[in-house]
Design an enzyme around this catalytic site. Structure first.
Site, PDB file in Angstrom:
ATOM      1  CD  GLU A  75      35.166  69.173  50.409  1.00  0.00           C
ATOM      2  OE1 GLU A  75      35.618  69.694  49.528  1.00  0.00           O
ATOM      3  OE2 GLU A  75      34.138  68.915  51.019  1.00  0.00           O
ATOM      4  CG  HIS A  97      31.723  70.345  48.687  1.00  0.00           C
ATOM      5  ND1 HIS A  97      31.881  70.127  49.852  1.00  0.00           N
ATOM      6  CD2 HIS A  97      30.551  71.084  48.663  1.00  0.00           C
ATOM      7  CE1 HIS A  97      30.665  70.648  50.528  1.00  0.00           C
ATOM      8  NE2 HIS A  97      30.076  71.112  49.770  1.00  0.00           N
ATOM      9  CB  CYS A 138      30.422  74.768  50.760  1.00  0.00           C
ATOM     10  SG  CYS A 138      28.787  74.474  50.124  1.00  0.00           S
TER      11      CYS A 138
HETATM   12  N1  GLN Z   1      23.610  75.700  51.788  1.00  0.00           N
HETATM   13  C1  GLN Z   1      24.473  75.419  52.963  1.00  0.00           C
HETATM   14  C2  GLN Z   1      24.139  76.553  53.977  1.00  0.00           C
HETATM   15  O1  GLN Z   1      23.960  77.560  53.798  1.00  0.00           O
HETATM   16  C3  GLN Z   1      25.750  74.883  52.492  1.00  0.00           C
HETATM   17  C4  GLN Z   1      25.953  73.816  51.903  1.00  0.00           C
HETATM   18  C5  GLN Z   1      27.184  73.165  52.007  1.00  0.00           C
HETATM   19  O2  GLN Z   1      28.008  73.364  52.564  1.00  0.00           O
HETATM   20  N2  GLN Z   1      27.046  72.110  51.081  1.00  0.00           N
HETATM   21  O3  GLN Z   1      24.932  76.439  55.099  1.00  0.00           O
END
Ligand code: GLN
Length: 197
Positions: free
Chosen positions: A179, A177, A82
């Site tokens: 985890e 995610h 992410c």
């Molecule tokens: N939208 C977040 C960002 O741009 C990432 C979201 C996440 O890691 N769950 O950093």
């Protein structure tokens, strides 16, 4: 012969690093919180967790971690989830955030690319892990959408026509995610495929 216990760092500046530490413990690896350049020294691999990439980007500089992390990612296995995927990408589309990605994997992403209204959802994602199909419960939290994957990038899973789990060399990145639950299949794939093949 006893197998050496793998030491896997988790970048612990902000975000959900504790969930990754928990999963590492479940598979018998030794989790190491990374906040200082010297924390990287003994590691077999590193995870950059989800969180907020703008904050993470700022803290990477505050903690003098930018060039040590870049050097680590060029030489040793690294997995970004992410916000971690955003940090590893080559390019952020329409980048107004000032996040400077490391460019360690040849993908372009758009932040929050699965919609701003729906901030969080879990859905089934089919991934090809070690040649067999794994159906994963994948949680997307303001997740990045991959808009381009270079020819050197292996796409291990798609969701809604976009790659969501990708790898190139020793670098792996996931939009979602994996985890949050106790299902360690994606972590085990990272360890077996890139850290201790
Ligand atoms: N939208 C977040 C960002 O741009 C990432 C979201 C996440 O890691 N769950 O950093």
């Amino acid at each position: 012969m006893t197998k050496k216990q793998l030491q896997i760092g988790v970048l612990a500046l902000q975000g959900d690093f504790e969930r990754h530490e928990h999963q590492l413990s479940l598979v018998g690896a030794y989790p190491v919180q990374v906040r200082l350049p010297s924390d990287l020294d003994q590691l077999d691999g590193l995870i950059i967790p989800g969180g907020e990439s703008t904050t993470m980007n700022y803290l990477v500089d505050r903690y003098n971690l930018r060039s040590p992390l870049l050097a680590f990612g060029k030489a040793r296995p690294i997995w970004g989830t992410c916000a971690g995927m955003i940090m590893l990408a080559k390019n952020i589309e329409d980048n107004l955030s000032g996040v400077e990605p490391f460019g360690l994997i040849d993908i372009d992403i758009v932040r929050n690319g699965y919609g701003r209204q729906v901030f969080s959802f879990t859905d089934k994602v089919e991934a090809t892990l070690n040649g067999s199909l794994a159906v994963l419960d994948a949680t997307f939290i303001r997740a990045p959408r991959v808009t381009r994957a270079g020819s050197g990038v292996t796409v291990l899973a798609h969701y809604r026509n976009s790659p969501v789990l990708v790898a190139q060399g020793r670098v792996m990145a996931s939009s979602f995610h994996s985890e949050l639950e106790n299902d360690t299949r994606v972590l085990e794939y990272f360890l077996k495929q890139f850290v201790a093949p």
